[in-house]
Design an enzyme around this catalytic site. Structure first.
Site, PDB file in Angstrom:
ATOM      1  N   LYS A  57       3.491   1.352  -3.891  1.00  0.00           N
ATOM      2  CA  LYS A  57       2.880   0.571  -4.982  1.00  0.00           C
ATOM      3  C   LYS A  57       3.706   0.610  -6.272  1.00  0.00           C
ATOM      4  CE  LYS A  57      -1.832   0.617  -3.275  1.00  0.00           C
ATOM      5  NZ  LYS A  57      -3.257   0.742  -3.561  1.00  0.00           N
ATOM      6  N   ALA A 106      -3.406  12.366  -7.709  1.00  0.00           N
ATOM      7  CA  ALA A 106      -2.542  11.583  -8.590  1.00  0.00           C
ATOM      8  C   ALA A 106      -1.620  10.737  -7.713  1.00  0.00           C
ATOM      9  CB  ALA A 106      -1.748  12.516  -9.504  1.00  0.00           C
ATOM     10  N   THR A 159       0.836  -1.198   0.000  1.00  0.00           N
ATOM     11  CA  THR A 159       0.000   0.000   0.000  1.00  0.00           C
ATOM     12  C   THR A 159       0.872   1.251   0.000  1.00  0.00           C
ATOM     13  OG1 THR A 159      -1.950   1.028   0.992  1.00  0.00           O
ATOM     14  CG2 THR A 159      -0.446  -0.076   2.521  1.00  0.00           C
ATOM     15  N   ARG A 213      -2.899  18.721  -7.064  1.00  0.00           N
ATOM     16  CA  ARG A 213      -2.206  19.895  -6.539  1.00  0.00           C
ATOM     17  C   ARG A 213      -0.834  20.046  -7.200  1.00  0.00           C
ATOM     18  NH1 ARG A 213      -0.491  19.586  -0.332  1.00  0.00           N
ATOM     19  NH2 ARG A 213       0.517  17.747  -1.226  1.00  0.00           N
ATOM     20  N   GLY A 225     -14.975   4.104  -0.296  1.00  0.00           N
ATOM     21  CA  GLY A 225     -14.127   3.079  -0.898  1.00  0.00           C
ATOM     22  C   GLY A 225     -14.193   1.709  -0.241  1.00  0.00           C
TER      23      GLY A 225
HETATM   24  P1  ATR Z   1       1.602   8.907  -2.957  1.00  0.00           P
HETATM   25  O1  ATR Z   1       1.534  10.198  -3.732  1.00  0.00           O
HETATM   26  O2  ATR Z   1       2.860   8.762  -2.151  1.00  0.00           O
HETATM   27  O3  ATR Z   1       1.246   7.697  -3.741  1.00  0.00           O
HETATM   28  P2  ATR Z   1      -1.027   8.949  -1.886  1.00  0.00           P
HETATM   29  O4  ATR Z   1      -1.514   9.075  -0.472  1.00  0.00           O
HETATM   30  O5  ATR Z   1      -1.456   7.797  -2.683  1.00  0.00           O
HETATM   31  O6  ATR Z   1       0.533   9.059  -1.802  1.00  0.00           O
HETATM   32  O7  ATR Z   1      -1.415  10.256  -2.701  1.00  0.00           O
HETATM   33  C1  ATR Z   1      -1.521  11.454  -2.135  1.00  0.00           C
HETATM   34  C2  ATR Z   1      -2.445  12.295  -3.032  1.00  0.00           C
HETATM   35  O8  ATR Z   1      -3.139  13.207  -2.209  1.00  0.00           O
HETATM   36  C3  ATR Z   1      -1.680  13.116  -4.040  1.00  0.00           C
HETATM   37  O9  ATR Z   1      -2.472  13.344  -5.179  1.00  0.00           O
HETATM   38  C4  ATR Z   1      -1.471  14.408  -3.261  1.00  0.00           C
HETATM   39  O10 ATR Z   1      -1.257  15.551  -4.033  1.00  0.00           O
HETATM   40  P3  ATR Z   1       0.254  15.984  -4.429  1.00  0.00           P
HETATM   41  O11 ATR Z   1       0.632  15.136  -5.583  1.00  0.00           O
HETATM   42  O12 ATR Z   1       0.140  17.422  -4.736  1.00  0.00           O
HETATM   43  O13 ATR Z   1       1.092  15.725  -3.197  1.00  0.00           O
HETATM   44  C5  ATR Z   1      -2.803  14.535  -2.582  1.00  0.00           C
HETATM   45  N1  ATR Z   1      -2.743  15.392  -1.408  1.00  0.00           N
HETATM   46  C6  ATR Z   1      -2.279  15.066  -0.180  1.00  0.00           C
HETATM   47  N2  ATR Z   1      -2.388  16.118   0.658  1.00  0.00           N
HETATM   48  C7  ATR Z   1      -2.944  17.128  -0.065  1.00  0.00           C
HETATM   49  C8  ATR Z   1      -3.310  18.489   0.228  1.00  0.00           C
HETATM   50  N3  ATR Z   1      -3.125  19.008   1.459  1.00  0.00           N
HETATM   51  N4  ATR Z   1      -3.858  19.241  -0.747  1.00  0.00           N
HETATM   52  C9  ATR Z   1      -4.040  18.712  -1.981  1.00  0.00           C
HETATM   53  N5  ATR Z   1      -3.715  17.442  -2.322  1.00  0.00           N
HETATM   54  C10 ATR Z   1      -3.171  16.658  -1.386  1.00  0.00           C
END
Ligand code: ATR
Length: 263
Positions: free
Chosen positions: A65, A124, A61, A148, A230
């Site tokens: 991944k 993303a 997870t 973002r 989900g």
């Molecule tokens: P990972 O990116 O390591 O796979 P994830 O938990 O699967 O982790 O994804 C986090 C997602 O939540 C990303 O799209 C992230 O946006 P960024 O790519 O800009 O980091 C988004 N995310 C997390 N915190 C956020 C926030 N405070 N505002 C907007 N988007 C956020």
């Protein structure tokens, strides 16, 4: 005793052990499923433990991944570049993706068809590519994505050239909106979208299932939109992983939902 693991960081909230241990018991399989918080540097060692028979299967997870893939003998997740399940076949360690089916079955479960629908994806992260892959297979007419960090959205567009990228904070007309960000895991999290610009009768889907109703969903519900979390996606991805490991397809029934609800 066979040993299975879910690895991630953080991992304490994972409900995978609860579900898989229940299914092992139901099927009289002598196995234990545990969770382990790991650092990226530890993944290699864990995969080698699978090779030498100490671990039978692994779920992967956030945030590993993608980063797990180089350590595997083979990945069946070429398009999504996202592996959530690792299994062994003829002593080869193979990574696969059961999130795609999990998402598809979750929509089938509530009889929602995305065919010819406009879909707006937020985020993303690790699970987003699986959602896009499933939506394309199910023939959504248009998939828009807003994240973002623009660069991560652009990376997804390299995998899925038909994606339409939207500036973070902007909103376009859609039938279904899907939150794949981690915003909502904390009760205070709010997604910056303006609900005033969204017409009536949309479908709001959140990949998050704990909490059960994020702000994203409860705001939408107040405005009369259809909502779904989900939970079923989680249950169905686990069901498929269990089948990959054991050859048995356990039912996703009331008891399973009770297990996941009981937090
Ligand atoms: P990972 O990116 O390591 O796979 P994830 O938990 O699967 O982790 O994804 C986090 C997602 O939540 C990303 O799209 C992230 O946006 P960024 O790519 O800009 O980091 C988004 N995310 C997390 N915190 C956020 C926030 N405070 N505002 C907007 N988007 C956020």
């Amino acid at each position: 005793m066979k040993r299975y693991l879910v690895i991630g960081n953080p991992i304490e909230h994972s409900l995978s052990p609860r579900l898989h241990n229940y299914w092992f018991k139901e099927n009289n399989i002598e196995a234990v499923y545990e969770k382990k918080q790991v650092k990226e540097t530890e993944i290699k060692e864990i995969i080698s433990e699978m090779k030498n028979g100490k671990i039978e299967g692994i779920n992967v997870t956030v945030p590993f991944k993608k980063s797990v893939i180089p350590f595997l003998d083979e990945s069946e997740s070429r398009t999504t570049q996202s592996v959530n399940t690792v299994y062994k076949k003829k002593n080869r360690i193979i990574g696969t993706n059961t999130d795609i089916l999990g998402f598809k079955y979750a929509l089938q479960h509530i009889k929602y068809s995305v065919k010819e629908k406009k879909i707006f994806i937020l985020g993303a992260g690790g699970v987003t590519s699986s959602i896009i892959f499933a939506l394309e297979q199910m023939q959504a007419s248009n998939i828009m994505l807003s994240n973002r960090t623009k660069e991560k959205a652009e990376n997804l567009k390299k995998l899925f050239p038909k994606l339409e990228l939207i500036k973070w904070g902007d909103i376009k007309n859609f039938d279904m909106i899907i939150n794949t960000t981690s915003l909502g895991l904390k009760e205070s999290d709010k997604i910056p979208i303006n609900y005033d610009y969204i017409g009536p009768g949309k479908f709001f889907y959140d990949v998050i299932y704990n909490p059960k109703k994020t702000n994203f969903l409860s705001e939408a519900e107040k405005l009369g939109h259809q909502i779904e979390n989900g939970q079923m996606m989680f249950a169905y991805q686990a069901q498929k992983a269990f089948e990959m490991w054991t050859g048995l397809l356990p039912p996703v029934n009331k008891k399973v939902i009770e297990l996941l609800d009981n937090d």
